[in-house]
Design an enzyme around this catalytic site. Structure first.
Site, PDB file in Angstrom:
ATOM      1  N   CYS A  18       0.897  -1.151  -0.064  1.00 22.72           N
ATOM      2  CA  CYS A  18      -0.132  -0.017  -0.186  1.00 22.72           C
ATOM      3  C   CYS A  18       0.929   1.374   0.039  1.00 22.72           C
ATOM      4  CB  CYS A  18      -0.934   0.017   1.431  1.00 22.72           C
ATOM      5  SG  CYS A  18      -2.049  -1.541   1.143  1.00 22.72           S
ATOM      6  N   THR A  19       1.963   1.173   0.614  1.00 19.13           N
ATOM      7  CA  THR A  19       2.942   2.214   0.645  1.00 19.13           C
ATOM      8  C   THR A  19       3.570   2.448  -0.729  1.00 19.13           C
ATOM      9  OG1 THR A  19       3.447   1.958   3.235  1.00 19.13           O
ATOM     10  CG2 THR A  19       5.024   3.241   1.659  1.00 19.13           C
TER      11      THR A  19
END
Length: 155
Positions: free
Chosen positions: A46-47
């Site tokens: 997600c980062t």
């Protein structure tokens, strides 16, 4: 039931990382929206995805689009995530997964919240959907390609 290309994007209102309420309908008639659902703040995938959107944010803005991320994390978690990675766009908190269900975002292996990106035009019509749990940068590339083709159609 899931949202498909050609559908009107379902409206919703959710709190952002700043605590203000954001409705998707606020953009109708004004801008395209790149709405991306992701599993969880500050996880490796997600980062990577969020930072890829960050790195291309100006390109999205130039294409007349706003980027909005949605996960089940709290506004406070979103604030920390946005600050840590200097994310310039809105992150919305869908703690009950109500909007995720409204859009029909699938889970992976029945456990992990899905990673799906919707490109919504100025009229609120879903023009493109990209669903890939592991092709993080593909979400950005696919959305940009679709926005560029929409822009060419308008010109």
């Amino acid at each position: 039931m899931s949202v498909k290309v050609g559908d009107i994007a379902p409206d919703f209102t959710l709190p952002s990382q700043s605590g203000s309420l954001v409705s998707i309908s606020n953009y109708r008639g004004r801008k395209c929206v790149v709405l991306y659902f992701y599993p969880k703040d500050d996880t490796p995938g997600c980062t990577a995805e969020s930072c890829a959107f960050r790195d291309q944010y100006e390109v999205f803005q130039d294409a007349g689009a706003e980027v909005i991320g949605i996960s089940g994390d709290s506004p406070e978690s979103h604030q920390k995530f946005a600050n840590k990675h200097q994310l310039p766009f809105i992150l919305l908190s869908d703690t009950s997964n109500q909007v995720r269900k409204l859009y029909g975002v699938p889970t992976t292996l029945g456990l992990l919240p899905g990673r799906v990106t919707y490109v919504i035009d100025q009229n609120g019509i879903v023009q493109h959907i990209f669903n890939s749990q592991f092709n993080f940068k593909g979400h950005v590339e696919e959305a940009l390609k679709k926005l560029q083709s929409l822009k060419e159609e308008q010109d």
